[in-house]
Design a protein around this motif. Structure first.
Motif, PDB file in Angstrom:
ATOM      1  N   LYS A  90       0.837  -1.208   0.000  1.00  0.00           N
ATOM      2  CA  LYS A  90       0.000   0.000   0.000  1.00  0.00           C
ATOM      3  C   LYS A  90       0.863   1.246   0.000  1.00  0.00           C
ATOM      4  CE  LYS A  90      -3.985  -1.956   2.425  1.00  0.00           C
ATOM      5  NZ  LYS A  90      -4.742  -1.955   3.697  1.00  0.00           N
ATOM      6  N   LYS A  91       1.955   1.217   0.801  1.00  0.00           N
ATOM      7  CA  LYS A  91       2.852   2.379   0.830  1.00  0.00           C
ATOM      8  C   LYS A  91       3.490   2.613  -0.519  1.00  0.00           C
ATOM      9  CE  LYS A  91       4.048   2.430   5.743  1.00  0.00           C
ATOM     10  NZ  LYS A  91       5.127   2.297   6.729  1.00  0.00           N
ATOM     11  N   GLY A  94       0.915   4.044  -2.739  1.00  0.00           N
ATOM     12  CA  GLY A  94       0.723   5.442  -2.377  1.00  0.00           C
ATOM     13  C   GLY A  94       1.874   6.312  -2.846  1.00  0.00           C
ATOM     14  N   ALA A  97       1.507   6.803  -6.505  1.00  0.00           N
ATOM     15  CA  ALA A  97       0.461   7.787  -6.778  1.00  0.00           C
ATOM     16  C   ALA A  97       0.961   9.193  -6.466  1.00  0.00           C
ATOM     17  CB  ALA A  97      -0.786   7.464  -5.956  1.00  0.00           C
ATOM     18  N   ASP A  98       1.692   9.352  -5.344  1.00  0.00           N
ATOM     19  CA  ASP A  98       2.258  10.656  -5.006  1.00  0.00           C
ATOM     20  C   ASP A  98       3.255  11.115  -6.067  1.00  0.00           C
ATOM     21  OD1 ASP A  98       0.758  10.681  -2.717  1.00  0.00           O
ATOM     22  OD2 ASP A  98       2.417  10.140  -1.372  1.00  0.00           O
TER      23      ASP A  98
END
Length: 185
Positions: A90-91, A94, A97-98
């Motif tokens: 998930k990190k 994320g 995505a960032d």
């Protein structure tokens, strides 16, 4: 080689005599096989009397419990590792995505900077064109004024020569008198 010869000699001696070995018997009926059976029965009885099978079973049960505890711990560790893997996945998602958002933001900023630079360039070109046009107009006005001044100076010089050639002192006096009379009115 010597051993083979001795074995062959022993085999020949047994074959010549045709004798069978006599089996030892104790008390007239206990054969060696019976002694082995009796000793094994005594051994098994002692083992049962000392509860060795229970101790062995207890030891095996303790090993089984320890192995089960290790398996439970391994299962818990695996579940924890799976949770950590999911968390890091998930990190990572994320972070990706960032990163994509940062790239998109940078792209928009770059487009805004390019648009501002184009607008500033267009405005600067317009200002410089206006400045050049103003300089050209000022130069034209200066040239026209200089031309007028030269024309006036040339006309005054030509008029002065004409007046000097055609007018005398009496004509000058009449001209001055008429100019003075025109001022009084």
């Amino acid at each position: 080689m010597v051993k083979l010869a001795l074995l062959a000699h022993a085999a020949n001696a047994v074959a010549e005599h045709g004798a069978e070995h006599a089996e030892p018997v104790a008390f007239g009926f206990v054969t060696p096989g019976m002694w082995v059976a009796l000793s094994m029965t005594a051994f098994i009885a002692i083992v049962i009397w000392k509860k060795v099978p229970g101790a062995i079973a207890g030891g095996l049960d303790a090993k089984i419990v320890a192995i089960r505890a290790q398996l439970d711990a391994a299962t818990a560790l695996r579940a924890e590792a799976e949770a950590l893997r999911a968390e890091y996945a998930k990190k990572i998602a994320g972070a990706e995505a960032d990163a994509a958002a940062m790239v998109e933001h940078a792209r928009h900023e770059a487009q805004a900077i390019i648009a501002k630079a184009e607008a500033d360039t267009t405005a600067m070109i317009a200002r410089r064109e206006k400045m050049a046009t103003d300089k050209i107009a000022a130069a034209e006005r200066a040239a026209v004024e200089e031309l007028r001044a030269r024309a006036a100076a040339a006309a005054a010089a030509a008029a002065g020569q004409l007046i000097a050639q055609h007018h005398g002192a009496s004509a000058d006096k009449a001209l001055v008198d008429s100019a003075i009379a025109g001022l009084a009115n």
